[in-house]
Design an enzyme around this catalytic site. Structure first.
Site, mmCIF file in Angstrom:
data_model
loop_
_atom_site.group_PDB
_atom_site.id
_atom_site.type_symbol
_atom_site.label_atom_id
_atom_site.label_comp_id
_atom_site.label_asym_id
_atom_site.label_seq_id
_atom_site.Cartn_x
_atom_site.Cartn_y
_atom_site.Cartn_z
ATOM 1 N N GLY A 164 0.818 -1.206 0.000
ATOM 2 C CA GLY A 164 0.000 0.000 0.000
ATOM 3 C C GLY A 164 0.852 1.256 0.000
ATOM 4 C CD GLN A 199 -6.631 -0.618 7.726
ATOM 5 O OE1 GLN A 199 -7.417 -1.553 7.859
ATOM 6 N NE2 GLN A 199 -5.369 -0.701 8.120
ATOM 7 C CB SER A 234 -2.136 -3.035 1.430
ATOM 8 O OG SER A 234 -1.151 -3.879 1.963
ATOM 9 N N GLY A 235 -2.480 -6.078 -0.004
ATOM 10 C CA GLY A 235 -2.910 -7.467 0.169
ATOM 11 C C GLY A 235 -3.040 -7.920 1.613
ATOM 12 C CG HIS A 236 -0.324 -6.625 4.941
ATOM 13 N ND1 HIS A 236 -0.303 -6.325 6.279
ATOM 14 C CD2 HIS A 236 0.084 -5.517 4.299
ATOM 15 C CE1 HIS A 236 0.101 -5.063 6.414
ATOM 16 N NE2 HIS A 236 0.342 -4.562 5.240
ATOM 17 C CB CYS A 276 3.209 1.908 10.622
ATOM 18 S SG CYS A 276 2.375 0.776 9.528
#
Ligand code: PLP
Length: 384
Positions: free
Chosen positions: A69, A176, A196-198, A322
């Site tokens: 992302g 998100q 974002s994949g995760h 993060c």
């Protein structure tokens, strides 16, 4: 373990693992190779692209695979700034993820003008202020679809209308939002969207930048002609295959999953507020993601709470993953006008379709005890 930190990352769905594994073993070819062994891998990439496009309601040609992302967000900002030397001003908000925030801070140090929109106590920007902040030299407006800390949703459709009327490009960080709420890019006025994949029950290290087919694009990574020349570098095939499957699963379950998440989150939130005096939901006055709640517990320190909850095998978060570990209180909660103390006494709980009602019940037993213990030993507690 009770994992209530799904905005930090999600467990990879077993069906996703199954789909990606052959691309880590027998199908190791390079998707750009001309022979059939490579082409077979290339076809898997294209199937993944179709699946992502279906989830977003856009065309396959509008999907660029990236590494995460953060890369997608950085690439959108970079492209907008490359388009016109006379347009170097950016509009964003004070509650963005560090992928945007830090990038814009860095650009500001290099001389770019950045307008930082503030938010109210509900975490919302003022649309009139947005309108006023767009100038003749604005390159891009970049605003998140859903806040990672509070789950607060920005009215992205309204925002994109305002930005389009001014003839300016609009990027939304939907990392998100994708998979949790329906997204239909077909008729939208959004130029760029990051995911974002995760966060979608897929592995880490894969993301997407949607670029509207009518929007000019300048690549961030320059080199080979992968991704139609829009993002150089040999693709993370297994990760992309996984992301395709993850998007297919997300689309199939978007309604049932949404209602499961609402019910888990709402039960959790209602019960916790009832059991713990001095607790308040941050951002409750706004439309929110179905899976996220951010709650302040007066008189506690969230870092201490995280440690005690960890001892009970319960994972949640204070601020975004993060930035946790840093001593700063959440920039999002502070931007909403909450005191340093309230920001430091807040915890984020985020659910996924892999959570169960039993886990919610167990968490509802653990958390009140932990909060009570912290209040007993806290020097800030009114009893001490
Ligand atoms: N944007 C938002 C809103 C996020 O929550 C995150 C991750 O936490 C990112 C961007 C960055 O995504 P990635 O970890 O794939 O770089």
């Amino acid at each position: 373990m009770i994992y209530l930190d799904n905005n930090a990352t999600t467990r990879v769905d077993p069906l996703v693992v199954e789909e990606m594994l052959p691309f880590l073993s027998e199908w190791y070819g390079n998707p750009s190779s001309g022979y059939r062994f490579g082409q077979r891998v290339g076809q898997a990439l294209e199937l993944a692209r179709e699946r992502v496009a279906r989830l977003l309601g856009c065309e396959v040609s509008e999907i660029i695979f990236t590494s995460c992302g953060t890369e997608s967000t950085n690439a959108a900002i970079h492209s907008a700034l490359m388009m016109d030397r006379d347009r170097q001003h950016i509009v964003t908000s004070r509650v963005e993820h560090s992928a945007t925030l830090k990038h814009c801070e860095t650009l500001a140090k290099r001389g770019h003008e950045i307008t930082w929109l503030s938010v109210d106590q509900h975490g919302q920007i003022d649309l009139e202020e947005l309108d006023r902040s767009i100038r003749a030299d604005t390159a891009l407006v970049t605003l998140m679809a859903a806040n990672n800390e509070t789950g607060v949703l920005f009215p992205i459709d309204q925002i994109s209308e305002i930005v389009r009327k001014k003839g300016v490009l609009f990027h939304t960080d939907a990392v998100q939002a994708v998979g949790k709420i329906p997204i239909a890019l077909g008729d939208s006025k959004i130029n760029f969207l990051s995911l974002s994949g995760h966060k979608l029950h897929c592995p880490k290290g894969v993301g997407v930048l949607y670029v509207n087919r009518k929007t000019k694009f300048a690549p961030y990574l320059i080199g080979g002609s992968q991704e139609s020349g829009k993002r150089a570098g040999t693709q993370n095939v297994a990760g992309i295959v996984a992301l395709g499957k993850g998007c297919e699963l997300a689309l199939a379950g978007i309604e049932s999953e949404g209602s499961l998440l609402w019910s888990l989150r709402d039960t959790f939130e209602r019960e916790l507020l009832a059991r713990i005096p001095g607790s308040e939901v941050n951002g409750a006055g706004s439309p929110r993601l179905p899976n996220t709640t951010n709650i302040s517990f007066s008189g506690i320190d969230s870092e201490g709470a995280l440690m005690l909850l960890d001892q009970h095998h319960l994972c949640c978060s204070s601020g975004s993953a993060c930035t946790s570990g840093s001593v700063h209180a959440s920039h999002v909660l502070k931007a909403m006008g909450f005191s340093e103390e309230r920001a430091r006494s807040s915890l984020r709980f985020s659910f996924s379709r892999l959570n169960t009602a039993d886990e919610v019940d167990a968490a509802l037993e653990i958390i009140p005890k932990v909060i009570e213990k912290l209040r007993r030993i806290s020097p800030k507690s009114p009893a001490n």
